[in-house]
Design an enzyme around this catalytic site. Structure first.
Site, PDB file in Angstrom:
ATOM      1  N   LYS A  22       0.838  -1.208   0.000  1.00  0.00           N
ATOM      2  CA  LYS A  22       0.000   0.000   0.000  1.00  0.00           C
ATOM      3  C   LYS A  22       0.868   1.252   0.000  1.00  0.00           C
ATOM      4  CE  LYS A  22      -1.535   1.703   4.029  1.00  0.00           C
ATOM      5  NZ  LYS A  22      -1.239   3.134   4.172  1.00  0.00           N
ATOM      6  N   ASN A  23       1.905   1.270   0.830  1.00  0.00           N
ATOM      7  CA  ASN A  23       2.697   2.492   0.985  1.00  0.00           C
ATOM      8  C   ASN A  23       3.570   2.805  -0.227  1.00  0.00           C
ATOM      9  OD1 ASN A  23       1.539   2.907   3.414  1.00  0.00           O
ATOM     10  ND2 ASN A  23       3.361   2.442   4.648  1.00  0.00           N
ATOM     11  N   CYS A 116      -3.504  12.915  13.800  1.00  0.00           N
ATOM     12  CA  CYS A 116      -4.172  11.628  13.693  1.00  0.00           C
ATOM     13  C   CYS A 116      -3.879  10.856  14.961  1.00  0.00           C
ATOM     14  CB  CYS A 116      -3.731  10.867  12.456  1.00  0.00           C
ATOM     15  SG  CYS A 116      -2.060  10.298  12.517  1.00  0.00           S
ATOM     16  N   ARG A 121       1.917  14.552  13.378  1.00  0.00           N
ATOM     17  CA  ARG A 121       2.248  14.334  11.961  1.00  0.00           C
ATOM     18  C   ARG A 121       2.176  15.593  11.096  1.00  0.00           C
ATOM     19  NH1 ARG A 121       0.041   8.550   9.978  1.00  0.00           N
ATOM     20  NH2 ARG A 121       1.711   8.738   8.484  1.00  0.00           N
ATOM     21  N   ASP A 304       5.727   0.504  11.660  1.00  0.00           N
ATOM     22  CA  ASP A 304       4.479  -0.134  11.227  1.00  0.00           C
ATOM     23  C   ASP A 304       4.382  -1.601  11.666  1.00  0.00           C
ATOM     24  OD1 ASP A 304       3.630   2.207  10.124  1.00  0.00           O
ATOM     25  OD2 ASP A 304       3.959   1.638   8.040  1.00  0.00           O
ATOM     26  N   ARG A 396      -8.315  -0.114   5.498  1.00  0.00           N
ATOM     27  CA  ARG A 396      -7.517   0.868   4.760  1.00  0.00           C
ATOM     28  C   ARG A 396      -6.268   0.222   4.178  1.00  0.00           C
ATOM     29  NH1 ARG A 396      -5.672   5.785   7.872  1.00  0.00           N
ATOM     30  NH2 ARG A 396      -4.632   5.938   5.864  1.00  0.00           N
TER      31      ARG A 396
HETATM   32  C1  UD1 Z   1       4.983   6.697   6.016  1.00  0.00           C
HETATM   33  C2  UD1 Z   1       4.040   5.521   5.967  1.00  0.00           C
HETATM   34  C3  UD1 Z   1       3.637   5.081   7.368  1.00  0.00           C
HETATM   35  C4  UD1 Z   1       4.882   4.838   8.222  1.00  0.00           C
HETATM   36  C5  UD1 Z   1       5.820   6.035   8.177  1.00  0.00           C
HETATM   37  C6  UD1 Z   1       7.139   5.800   8.903  1.00  0.00           C
HETATM   38  C7  UD1 Z   1       2.872   5.883   3.874  1.00  0.00           C
HETATM   39  C8  UD1 Z   1       1.601   6.207   3.181  1.00  0.00           C
HETATM   40  N1  UD1 Z   1       2.862   5.894   5.205  1.00  0.00           N
HETATM   41  O1  UD1 Z   1       4.247   7.766   6.617  1.00  0.00           O
HETATM   42  O2  UD1 Z   1       2.862   3.878   7.267  1.00  0.00           O
HETATM   43  O3  UD1 Z   1       4.491   4.601   9.554  1.00  0.00           O
HETATM   44  O4  UD1 Z   1       6.130   6.355   6.801  1.00  0.00           O
HETATM   45  O5  UD1 Z   1       7.782   4.685   8.403  1.00  0.00           O
HETATM   46  O6  UD1 Z   1       3.876   5.576   3.247  1.00  0.00           O
HETATM   47  N2  UD1 Z   1       7.356  14.457  10.186  1.00  0.00           N
HETATM   48  C9  UD1 Z   1       7.480  15.804  10.468  1.00  0.00           C
HETATM   49  N3  UD1 Z   1       7.336  16.696   9.435  1.00  0.00           N
HETATM   50  C10 UD1 Z   1       7.070  16.313   8.168  1.00  0.00           C
HETATM   51  C11 UD1 Z   1       6.969  14.937   7.884  1.00  0.00           C
HETATM   52  C12 UD1 Z   1       7.110  14.032   8.910  1.00  0.00           C
HETATM   53  O7  UD1 Z   1       7.719  16.200  11.610  1.00  0.00           O
HETATM   54  O8  UD1 Z   1       6.949  17.163   7.285  1.00  0.00           O
HETATM   55  C13 UD1 Z   1       7.481  13.482  11.293  1.00  0.00           C
HETATM   56  C14 UD1 Z   1       6.153  12.749  11.503  1.00  0.00           C
HETATM   57  O9  UD1 Z   1       5.287  13.489  12.335  1.00  0.00           O
HETATM   58  C15 UD1 Z   1       6.597  11.458  12.140  1.00  0.00           C
HETATM   59  C16 UD1 Z   1       7.945  11.192  11.456  1.00  0.00           C
HETATM   60  O10 UD1 Z   1       8.363  12.452  10.917  1.00  0.00           O
HETATM   61  O11 UD1 Z   1       6.787  11.613  13.509  1.00  0.00           O
HETATM   62  C17 UD1 Z   1       7.879  10.147  10.360  1.00  0.00           C
HETATM   63  O12 UD1 Z   1       7.026  10.570   9.337  1.00  0.00           O
HETATM   64  P1  UD1 Z   1       7.207  10.150   7.812  1.00  0.00           P
HETATM   65  O13 UD1 Z   1       8.447   9.342   7.631  1.00  0.00           O
HETATM   66  O14 UD1 Z   1       7.030  11.370   6.976  1.00  0.00           O
HETATM   67  O15 UD1 Z   1       5.949   9.188   7.609  1.00  0.00           O
HETATM   68  P2  UD1 Z   1       4.814   9.273   6.524  1.00  0.00           P
HETATM   69  O16 UD1 Z   1       5.388   9.497   5.189  1.00  0.00           O
HETATM   70  O17 UD1 Z   1       3.715  10.159   7.003  1.00  0.00           O
END
Ligand code: UD1
Length: 420
Positions: A22-23, A116, A121, A304, A396
């Site tokens: 999915k990701n 969330c 996030r 995850d 989901r």
């Molecule tokens: C993706 C995955 C999710 C997984 C996560 C970490 C998808 C659709 N989802 O989520 O299943 O748990 O990677 O492996 O691929 N952060 C910030 N600022 C930002 C972006 C992120 O502070 O602009 C923080 C987030 O709040 C979180 C951490 O960085 O604490 C990790 O986030 P990120 O690696 O961006 O995860 P996602 O891409 O949202």
């Protein structure tokens, strides 16, 4: 609302096929907005998030033709440049259309995702990176409004190796003028898969899967034909389920290279794992031992799979310390585990889990995607019946999980329209 009912106590045995990731699927589907040519994406998991992504693409004006797990998308003409709040709030990854719309049309308006269940996030890293490529951004009434004549390549240092920000940057940089260098990039296998999809569209990307990724932008991209990689999180979930129930399961599509951190921990706990070319076989003859886990960006232990490992720890022998470093509030499942009789104390980012011999089935509530599957895992080993409510979280991201577990011998059913 549907409820999943599990009767514990059965060993899982047999073979299971893992669906596409999915990701990886979501950013690959969104990158079809970068071209007016036809893109074919195969091995898509049949899950709600993929349906949401296809709906968003079609709302934006793309033509979407579905054929089972393969979809053909042609974004010949994009008729809307907006991703509304209703969609982004159900699936945060929808925010990733901002960059592709901006690169293609010169403007975009996308709802900011809110918090969330697993924490705040924010998307500050995405926004900062887009600004460095020349985007002008405003936050208006909860929406990010972006404008740029032509994005320009830049050197971008990410403060944290965010998966989403790295993907967002790779997509927009593919259509920017000049070279973009992403430093401290995320290294997840899904990043490598997105890069492969973008390369099949003609993008020039080097270093995906490493900490420094270089993208040389093109003035236009062509169509793609791409098969999504297998879902390492679904695969890991089945490996854990096999070990927890002291069963023996062949997990087809599980790739040991993508699951190294989990395999190390499962072996340390006493599971027997056999790595084959296209599968991993997991066996456990006796109760496993508690192991400590600390979640980290890839190649560290995946966040995850944290909830599933905590499920395992609740029935393992001895104590496990589980440390969550990626998300700020990702222990919601721990409170539900207490209802089964688990022994867990939480202290900030740490959970101390003392394994007990036997848990007792209970009605419980899913709080997020991975938490919901971890409740099912506990249900598989608890006595009597467990009912998991709010399974829309599960839907989901897991394709027909109750059918797959039932085929492995679990006593599990979905009760449609039950009071959840
Ligand atoms: C993706 C995955 C999710 C997984 C996560 C970490 C998808 C659709 N989802 O989520 O299943 O748990 O990677 O492996 O691929 N952060 C910030 N600022 C930002 C972006 C992120 O502070 O602009 C923080 C987030 O709040 C979180 C951490 O960085 O604490 C990790 O986030 P990120 O690696 O961006 O995860 P996602 O891409 O949202």
């Amino acid at each position: 609302m549907d409820v999943i009912r599990v009767k514990g106590g059965r060993r899982l045995t047999g073979e299971v096929q893992v669906a596409g990731a999915k990701n990886a699927a979501l950013p690959i589907l969104f990158s079809t907005l970068l071209t007016d040519q036809r893109c074919v994406v195969g091995n898509l998991p049949q899950v709600q998030d993929v349906r949401t992504a296809l709906r968003l693409l079609s709302d934006l004006g793309a033509e979407v033709e579905e054929d089972g797990s393969t979809v053909a998308i042609t974004a010949g003409e994009i008729t809307s440049s907006e991703a509304p709040y209703e969609l982004v709030k159900t699936m945060r990854a929808s925010f990733l259309v901002l960059g592709p719309l901006l690169a293609r049309l010169g403007h975009a308006r996308v709802s900011q995702p809110g918090g969330c269940a697993i924490g705040g996030r924010p998307v500050n890293l995405h926004l900062h990176a887009l600004q460095q490529l020349g985007a002008e951004l405003d936050l208006v009434h909860g929406y990010t409004e972006a404008r740029a004549d032509r994005l320009r390549g830049a050197e971008v240092q990410l403060d944290f190796p965010s998966v989403g920000a790295t993907e967002h940057l790779m997509m927009v940089a593919s259509l920017a003028h000049g070279e973009t260098v992403i430093e401290n990039a995320a290294r997840e296998p899904e990043i490598v898969d997105l890069a492969a999809a973008l390369r099949s569209m003609g993008a020039d990307i080097e270093g995906a899967g490493e900490a420094i990724v270089r993208v040389r932008g093109a003035s236009q991209l062509g169509g793609m034909n791409h098969q999504v990689l297998p879902d390492r999180i679904e695969a890991g979930t089945f490996l854990i389920a096999a070990a927890m129930t002291r069963g023996e399961v062949v997990v087809r599509g599980a790739r040991s290279g993508d699951l190294h951190a989990l395999l190390v921990k499962l072996r340390e706990a006493g599971a027997e794992l056999e790595e084959r070319d296209d599968a991993i076989v997991a066996r456990a003859a006796r109760r496993l031992a508690g192991v400590d886990i600390k979640t980290l960006p890839y190649p560290g232990f995946p966040t995850d799979l944290q909830a599933q490992m905590m499920a395992l720890a609740t029935v393992s022998q001895g104590t496990s310390v589980i440390t969550e470093t990626v998300f700020e509030n990702r222990f919601m499942h721990a409170n539900e585990f207490l209802r089964f009789g688990a022994d867990i104390s939480l202290d900030g980012h740490n959970a101390v889990v003392r394994g007990v011999e036997q848990l007792s089935g209970a009605p419980v509530m899913a709080t997020d995607l991975r938490a919901s599957v971890s409740l099912i895992l506990v249900g598989l080993v608890a006595d009597n019946t467990t009912e998991v409510r709010r399974v829309y979280h599960l839907d989901r991201g897991y394709e027909r999980i109750e059918e797959k577990l039932a085929a492995l011998g679990a006593s599990i059913e979905r009760v449609k329209g039950a009071r959840g």
